[in-house]
Design a protein around this motif. Structure first.
Motif, short mmCIF file in Angstrom:
data_model
loop_
_atom_site.label_atom_id
_atom_site.label_comp_id
_atom_site.label_asym_id
_atom_site.label_seq_id
_atom_site.Cartn_x
_atom_site.Cartn_y
_atom_site.Cartn_z
N LYS A 183 6.67 4.03 8.28
CA LYS A 183 6.89 2.28 7.91
C LYS A 183 8.30 2.03 7.61
O LYS A 183 8.70 2.04 6.49
N VAL A 184 8.93 1.49 8.52
CA VAL A 184 10.38 1.41 8.39
C VAL A 184 10.78 0.31 7.52
O VAL A 184 11.75 -0.01 6.79
N SER A 185 9.94 -0.76 7.27
CA SER A 185 9.88 -2.14 6.72
C SER A 185 9.97 -1.76 5.17
O SER A 185 10.29 -2.49 4.48
N ILE A 186 9.52 -0.52 4.73
CA ILE A 186 9.81 -0.08 3.18
C ILE A 186 11.23 0.07 2.86
O ILE A 186 11.39 0.36 1.62
N LEU A 187 12.23 0.39 3.72
CA LEU A 187 13.47 1.02 3.48
C LEU A 187 14.43 -0.05 2.85
O LEU A 187 14.96 0.52 1.59
N PRO A 188 14.44 -1.14 2.99
CA PRO A 188 15.20 -2.03 2.00
C PRO A 188 14.71 -2.10 0.71
O PRO A 188 15.28 -2.21 -0.23
N MET A 189 13.09 -1.97 0.74
CA MET A 189 12.63 -2.14 -0.62
C MET A 189 12.97 -0.61 -1.53
O MET A 189 13.06 -0.74 -2.53
N VAL A 190 13.14 0.52 -0.86
CA VAL A 190 13.63 1.72 -1.44
C VAL A 190 14.90 1.49 -2.30
O VAL A 190 14.88 1.71 -3.44
N SER A 201 0.88 -1.12 -0.02
CA SER A 201 0.00 -0.08 0.02
C SER A 201 0.75 1.27 -0.03
O SER A 201 0.41 2.37 -0.28
N LYS A 202 2.14 1.11 0.23
CA LYS A 202 3.17 2.40 0.39
C LYS A 202 3.95 2.31 -0.96
O LYS A 202 5.01 2.92 -0.66
N HIS A 203 3.29 1.99 -1.90
CA HIS A 203 4.23 1.78 -3.18
C HIS A 203 4.52 3.22 -3.80
O HIS A 203 5.64 3.33 -4.24
N ASN A 204 3.64 4.11 -3.55
CA ASN A 204 3.82 5.46 -4.22
C ASN A 204 5.18 6.09 -3.28
O ASN A 204 6.02 6.68 -3.85
N LEU A 205 4.98 6.07 -1.85
CA LEU A 205 6.22 6.43 -1.12
C LEU A 205 7.45 5.67 -1.56
O LEU A 205 8.80 6.47 -1.59
N VAL A 206 7.48 4.44 -1.79
CA VAL A 206 8.80 3.59 -2.02
C VAL A 206 9.10 4.12 -3.48
O VAL A 206 10.38 4.36 -3.64
N LEU A 207 8.34 4.15 -4.44
CA LEU A 207 8.70 4.69 -5.64
C LEU A 207 9.44 6.08 -5.73
O LEU A 207 10.49 6.45 -6.16
N SER A 208 8.86 7.25 -4.82
CA SER A 208 9.49 8.52 -4.73
C SER A 208 10.79 8.53 -3.94
O SER A 208 11.65 9.02 -4.51
N LEU A 209 10.82 7.70 -2.97
CA LEU A 209 12.20 7.68 -2.19
C LEU A 209 13.00 6.78 -3.31
O LEU A 209 14.39 7.32 -2.89
N ALA A 210 12.69 5.97 -3.76
CA ALA A 210 13.60 5.20 -4.64
C ALA A 210 14.15 6.39 -5.71
O ALA A 210 15.50 6.10 -6.21
N LYS A 211 13.44 7.14 -6.23
CA LYS A 211 13.75 7.98 -7.38
C LYS A 211 14.75 8.90 -6.77
O LYS A 211 15.64 9.19 -7.40
N SER A 212 14.44 9.55 -5.49
CA SER A 212 15.34 10.38 -5.01
C SER A 212 16.64 9.69 -4.39
O SER A 212 17.69 10.40 -4.49
N ASP A 213 16.63 8.60 -4.08
CA ASP A 213 18.02 7.99 -3.85
C ASP A 213 18.83 7.59 -5.07
O ASP A 213 19.92 7.60 -4.90
N PHE A 214 18.12 7.30 -6.09
CA PHE A 214 18.56 7.09 -7.31
C PHE A 214 19.44 8.51 -7.78
O PHE A 214 20.75 8.22 -8.26
N LYS A 215 18.61 9.48 -7.79
CA LYS A 215 19.48 10.92 -8.22
C LYS A 215 20.37 11.35 -7.28
O LYS A 215 21.56 11.78 -7.50
N LYS A 216 20.53 10.97 -5.95
CA LYS A 216 21.34 11.29 -5.07
C LYS A 216 22.71 10.76 -5.08
O LYS A 216 23.84 11.21 -4.74
N ARG A 217 22.84 9.59 -5.73
CA ARG A 217 23.88 8.72 -5.95
C ARG A 217 25.00 9.90 -6.81
O ARG A 217 26.15 9.65 -6.69
N PHE A 218 24.18 10.59 -7.55
CA PHE A 218 25.13 11.37 -8.69
C PHE A 218 25.41 12.66 -8.43
O PHE A 218 25.85 13.40 -9.26
N VAL A 219 25.01 13.18 -7.25
CA VAL A 219 25.10 14.58 -6.81
C VAL A 219 26.37 15.05 -6.54
O VAL A 219 27.22 14.40 -5.93
#
Length: 265
Positions: free
Chosen positions: A106-113, A12-30
């Motif tokens: 919801k801490v359990s989504i962090l590995p999925m991010v 149910s938190k898939h939108n939050l996971v996707l948003s954080l994942a995109k942010s994480d992906f971009k953050k790698r190249f800052v």
């Protein structure tokens, strides 16, 4: 029922996971001049090294009538995803420790991010895989689309494993180093650079116990032998039973240790 509710709660938190994942992906190249380019340097260099060592140097011949590189890439691309995703997800709670300390998060989504962030790179490698086969004159096949299924298999396996490794890593910081060493061994234990037929028949069952074997051979089934996963019913059933057990154990362990995460971090 509690297990099913936990899965549905995470989904149910898939939108939050996707948003954080995109942010994480971009953050790698800052701050990086070449940006996303560096994400592909090491994997591509690794493939080139194995190509020159095994095909040019040792004149290794794959078990099928095709260039070694066409046999190698379908096996090594899913491994790059598995390797990077598990390593990143293991450290996810440390990387997002400020979110762990929030009571309502919801801490359990962090590995999925972290894992979803790695999927973005994996998708690009899939396109590269398609491109290499087309450049070598291979005709597209409907079986190539099976890589979507086997990518999902990799995702499911990594999620289950990451629940275990990330939760333990909070209390035992050496876990990330253990995972890195295990992944180095795992690359050679899985039939990626070598074919399982090289093993004596009496030991072949040991190789097939490794769930990564199913994924690696599945990619090769998709691009080389054109065999559907439904043609390997016992192996498919075994993979999903093992993955389900890992997921269940990982989720229960994560939930049991979760109340103590904020105190330790």
């Amino acid at each position: 029922m509690k297990f099913l509710n936990s899965i549905l709660d995470v989904l149910s938190k898939h939108n939050l996971v996707l948003s954080l994942a995109k942010s994480d992906f971009k953050k790698r190249f800052v701050g990086s001049y070449f940006g996303i380019f560096w994400m592909f340097v090491q994997p591509i260099v690794t493939v080139l090294i194995y190509y020159f060592v095994f095909q040019v140097g040792f004149k290794a011949a794959p078990p099928v009538n095709m260039p070694y590189v066409l046999w190698l890439i379908p096996g090594i691309v899913p491994w790059f995803f598995f390797n990077e995703a598990l390593g990143a997800a293991t450290n996810s709670l440390y990387d997002y420790n400020y979110l762990v300390k929030k009571v309502v998060f919801k801490v359990s989504i962090l590995p999925m991010v972290k894992i979803v962030s790695c999927i973005f790179v994996h998708a690009i490698f899939i396109y590269i895989l398609f491109g290499v086969y087309l450049l070598y004159g291979e005709m597209p096949s409907i079986y190539w689309l099976q890589c979507i299924y086997y990518s999902f298999c990799t995702f499911a396996l990594v999620v289950g494993l990451s629940f275990i490794t990330s939760s333990i890593n909070v209390f035992f910081k050496d876990m990330s180093q253990i995972v890195n060493i295990a992944l180095q061994f795992g690359m050679w234990l899985a039939p990626i650079m070598w074919h399982y037929s090289m093993m004596p028949e009496k030991f072949l069952w040991l190789i097939k116990l490794n769930p990564v074997y199913y994924i690696v051979e599945g990619y090769r089934d998709s691009f080389i032998t054109h065999v559907g996963f439904w043609n390997r019913p016992l192996l498919t059933l075994y993979f999903w039973v093992i993955t389900g057990i890992i997921f269940l154990v990982g989720l229960k362990l994560f939930k049991r240790l979760k109340p103590h995460f904020a105190d330790v971090l």
